[in-house]
Enzyme design. Sequence first.
Site, PDB file in Angstrom:
ATOM      1  N   THR A 187       0.829  -1.203   0.000  1.00 49.68           N
ATOM      2  CA  THR A 187       0.000   0.000   0.000  1.00 49.68           C
ATOM      3  C   THR A 187       0.862   1.251   0.000  1.00 49.68           C
ATOM      4  OG1 THR A 187      -1.767  -1.150   1.182  1.00 49.68           O
ATOM      5  CG2 THR A 187      -1.807   1.243   1.245  1.00 49.68           C
ATOM      6  N   HIS A 240       1.960   1.772  -3.541  1.00 52.39           N
ATOM      7  CA  HIS A 240       0.884   2.307  -4.384  1.00 52.39           C
ATOM      8  C   HIS A 240       0.688   3.799  -4.123  1.00 52.39           C
ATOM      9  CE1 HIS A 240      -0.523  -1.243  -6.433  1.00 52.39           C
ATOM     10  NE2 HIS A 240      -0.656  -1.918  -5.301  1.00 52.39           N
TER      11      HIS A 240
END
Length: 383
Positions: free
Chosen positions: A43, A46
Amino acid sequence: MEQIRVCTYDGPGAQPVIRNVPWPKIPKRAALIKVGACGVCGTDLHILKGHWPKQLPWPFTLGHEIGGVLVEVGSEFKEDFMSKPLGVGSKVMIPPLMPCGHCYYCIHYPESANKCLTPVYYGRYLGFDKAPHLWGGWAEYVYVDLEMLPGTKIYKLPDDMSLRLGALSEPLTSCIRAFNRASRAGGFTWGDSVVIQGSGPIGILAVAAAQEMGAGRVICVGAPETPRLKLARKFGAEATVNIEEVTTPEARIKKVRDIVGGFGADLVMDCSGHPSAGPEGIEMLRDGGTYVEMGQFTDVGSIETSWHRICTKDVNVLGSWGFTGNDLPLGVDMLYRARDKYPWLEMQTLYPFSEEGIGRAVADAMAMKTVKSTIVPWPELAG
């Protein structure tokens, strides 16, 4: 007053910047955690690539896979979420999600508090500008305050648990919850054959979780061979399928079916984060099997598939998003109970807490040179 160093990013594509902030005052229901180890999550990558679908409070501090030790506690900060006593010197971790406690999901469906309508996240939704500026794990210290942010949950780690091991409890718990989702839907039981799509940190942890939760056989599909597929086998995957060598979906589907016996696996779980995994994984399933999607944490696009295959194969399709507070003790317990059974710490490549070190940790994770890049602000604590 002693200064604390904290890493921030000004936006996607930016380089890490280490800033100094003053040592905070600790109110009666607050505490300060000295960070022993903090992982670099997919995450985080990203977010730094600009893929996160929601507005973020740049600049802020990333990092939510934290293992640390309490160094200062308020007078009313006495126990963790499971009523275990806490004090200076206690080893702890904090899950990133802090549900509000009063929205529709928090009140009516506490088992789905991970879908809180107004959540706060360490390492994501708390900007650097919010005092005392210590809201993420890529820092020397993290601040917690049960008065300011009542959804915060603290978990005591075993006294003899390595903080590097403790930092894996957050991602491992996501895997455990995904398997529990399948189990409660009647789609995962003792002795089942399991295929894990993806050989990154979540995929490797899912290989271990599958075995600890009763899988009979585990196969891992991913790349590259070194370090990832090699480590998947060390974690107990009986076979691996290298997508860099078996290059078409049809060939990979056949390879998996040949390994598990022709009809397909009982359960396939996507931990890859790639949209192409879904249609391919469905065909790796036996009819009546279960597909669990836990890898699509950001919107990387639509998939092209036929709903007829979902219907005619009579399969369960489940999504799993993170975990709730009640799941976290399962991850801590599994890590501790199986601490000598799997090469947990071989997952981690350690990086120093510096702008150059954090930059390398992120770049190496993006290039898949590591399985789990891990930042260690205080190496003597990491264990």
